[in-house]
Design an enzyme around this catalytic site. Structure first.
Site, PDB file in Angstrom:
ATOM      1  N   LEU A 273       0.894  -1.155   0.000  1.00  0.00           N
ATOM      2  CA  LEU A 273       0.000   0.000   0.000  1.00  0.00           C
ATOM      3  C   LEU A 273       0.927   1.198   0.000  1.00  0.00           C
ATOM      4  O   LEU A 273       1.750   1.343   0.908  1.00  0.00           O
ATOM      5  CB  LEU A 273      -0.908  -0.006   1.234  1.00  0.00           C
ATOM      6  CG  LEU A 273      -2.005   1.065   1.290  1.00  0.00           C
ATOM      7  CD1 LEU A 273      -2.971   0.920   0.120  1.00  0.00           C
ATOM      8  CD2 LEU A 273      -2.753   1.004   2.612  1.00  0.00           C
ATOM      9  N   ASP A 274       0.832   2.048  -1.014  1.00  0.00           N
ATOM     10  CA  ASP A 274       1.890   3.032  -1.221  1.00  0.00           C
ATOM     11  C   ASP A 274       1.982   4.055  -0.085  1.00  0.00           C
ATOM     12  O   ASP A 274       1.080   4.201   0.735  1.00  0.00           O
ATOM     13  CB  ASP A 274       1.766   3.693  -2.604  1.00  0.00           C
ATOM     14  CG  ASP A 274       0.621   4.675  -2.700  1.00  0.00           C
ATOM     15  OD1 ASP A 274       0.661   5.708  -2.018  1.00  0.00           O
ATOM     16  OD2 ASP A 274      -0.326   4.424  -3.475  1.00  0.00           O
ATOM     17  N   TYR A 275       3.097   4.740  -0.070  1.00  0.00           N
ATOM     18  CA  TYR A 275       3.491   5.630   1.021  1.00  0.00           C
ATOM     19  C   TYR A 275       2.426   6.655   1.360  1.00  0.00           C
ATOM     20  O   TYR A 275       2.148   6.927   2.536  1.00  0.00           O
ATOM     21  CB  TYR A 275       4.799   6.328   0.628  1.00  0.00           C
ATOM     22  CG  TYR A 275       5.381   7.265   1.650  1.00  0.00           C
ATOM     23  CD1 TYR A 275       5.874   6.788   2.856  1.00  0.00           C
ATOM     24  CD2 TYR A 275       5.458   8.630   1.400  1.00  0.00           C
ATOM     25  CE1 TYR A 275       6.432   7.656   3.799  1.00  0.00           C
ATOM     26  CE2 TYR A 275       6.023   9.496   2.317  1.00  0.00           C
ATOM     27  CZ  TYR A 275       6.504   9.002   3.517  1.00  0.00           C
ATOM     28  OH  TYR A 275       7.044   9.866   4.441  1.00  0.00           O
ATOM     29  N   HIS A 276       1.791   7.244   0.355  1.00  0.00           N
ATOM     30  CA  HIS A 276       0.826   8.312   0.587  1.00  0.00           C
ATOM     31  C   HIS A 276      -0.600   7.801   0.809  1.00  0.00           C
ATOM     32  O   HIS A 276      -1.484   8.599   1.131  1.00  0.00           O
ATOM     33  CB  HIS A 276       0.842   9.302  -0.581  1.00  0.00           C
ATOM     34  CG  HIS A 276       2.134  10.041  -0.713  1.00  0.00           C
ATOM     35  ND1 HIS A 276       2.531  10.995   0.208  1.00  0.00           N
ATOM     36  CD2 HIS A 276       3.135   9.961  -1.630  1.00  0.00           C
ATOM     37  CE1 HIS A 276       3.714  11.479  -0.140  1.00  0.00           C
ATOM     38  NE2 HIS A 276       4.100  10.863  -1.250  1.00  0.00           N
ATOM     39  N   SER A 277      -0.824   6.499   0.637  1.00  0.00           N
ATOM     40  CA  SER A 277      -2.161   5.936   0.828  1.00  0.00           C
ATOM     41  C   SER A 277      -2.329   5.419   2.249  1.00  0.00           C
ATOM     42  O   SER A 277      -1.361   5.282   3.000  1.00  0.00           O
ATOM     43  CB  SER A 277      -2.399   4.805  -0.185  1.00  0.00           C
ATOM     44  OG  SER A 277      -2.338   5.310  -1.505  1.00  0.00           O
TER      45      SER A 277
END
Length: 239
Positions: free
Chosen positions: A104-108
């Protein structure tokens, strides 16, 4: 002798995922009874002494799987070379041998599963399972019916075409924004963000609310809970 594949032994110890265990074997970092093993088909039993990078693995551990609410600006990794916060910083030390399933990407933000169960992780991550992941997504503008149809059929990305399994508008928001619910079955990096950017509705906020049968539910940012036996069975029942 209850032999099983070496990478499964390592993954079930909670030291690393099965994929990472396979990499360790291929890189010559694994020994069985003092002999370096580099073949993925190799097997071992509980009587064998297995080491990774010179350290013996625990061959019998209690299997634990957590549902964790990852906040934005936290890495979904065990460690980070840039010294950014990771999901491991959100958990007590007793869970240090768990590892994140998928990304789950850094900004999500939203649901991440953490486990030391290699079989469970393999089932969740293998592309053939096509496990649905559901997201609540805030975007710029409101997609037209034509755009939503395109997102459900084919959008050409730089690494090949993609599609959403489903998409619906939940509500319009002030300042020319809208909230969507999206389901996807693949795990390409930044997939949801790239799809929406391509149709000119860039993501403002992305929150994952379910992975297969596992729901984020009432968890708040940084909170976690242990999955129930019924939830574990529901994952293994997927095919």
């Amino acid at each position: 002798m209850n032999e099983q594949r070496l990478q499964k032994f390592i993954a079930n110890s909670g030291l690393m995922s099965r994929r990472k265990a396979e990499e360790a074997i291929l890189e010559g970092r694994v020994e069985v009874n003092g002999q370096v093993i580099t073949e993925l088909g190799s097997k071992a039993s509980f009587k064998d002494q297995i080491t990774v990078d010179g350290s013996a693995i625990a061959k019998k551990v209690k299997r634990t799987t957590l549902a964790l609410y990852k906040p934005p600006e936290v890495m979904t990794t065990k460690s980070d070379p840039q010294q950014r916060a990771t999901v491991m910083h959100l958990l007590p030390k007793r869970f240090e041998r768990l590892y994140p399933v998928g990304r789950l990407d850094y900004h999500s933000e939203g649901l991440i599963l953490m486990t030391n169960d290699g079989d469970l992780a393999q089932r969740l991550m293998h592309p053939s399972q096509g496990i649905l992941k559901r997201y609540r997504v805030r975007v710029k503008g409101m997609p037209s019916q034509q755009i939503m149809g395109k997102l459900k059929t084919k959008v050409v990305l730089e690494d090949g075409p993609g599609r959403f399994e489903s998409i619906k508008i939940l509500k319009p928001l002030p300042n020319d924004k809208s909230e969507l619910e999206i389901e996807v079955s693949e795990g390409r990096q930044h997939f949801v963000r790239r799809m929406l950017y391509r149709v000119k509705h860039p993501v403002i906020r992305l929150k994952r609310v379910s992975i297969g049968p596992i729901q984020l539910g009432q968890l708040q940012r940084k909170q976690y809970r242990v999955l129930t036996s019924d939830e574990i069975e529901a994952i293994h029942a997927m095919s």
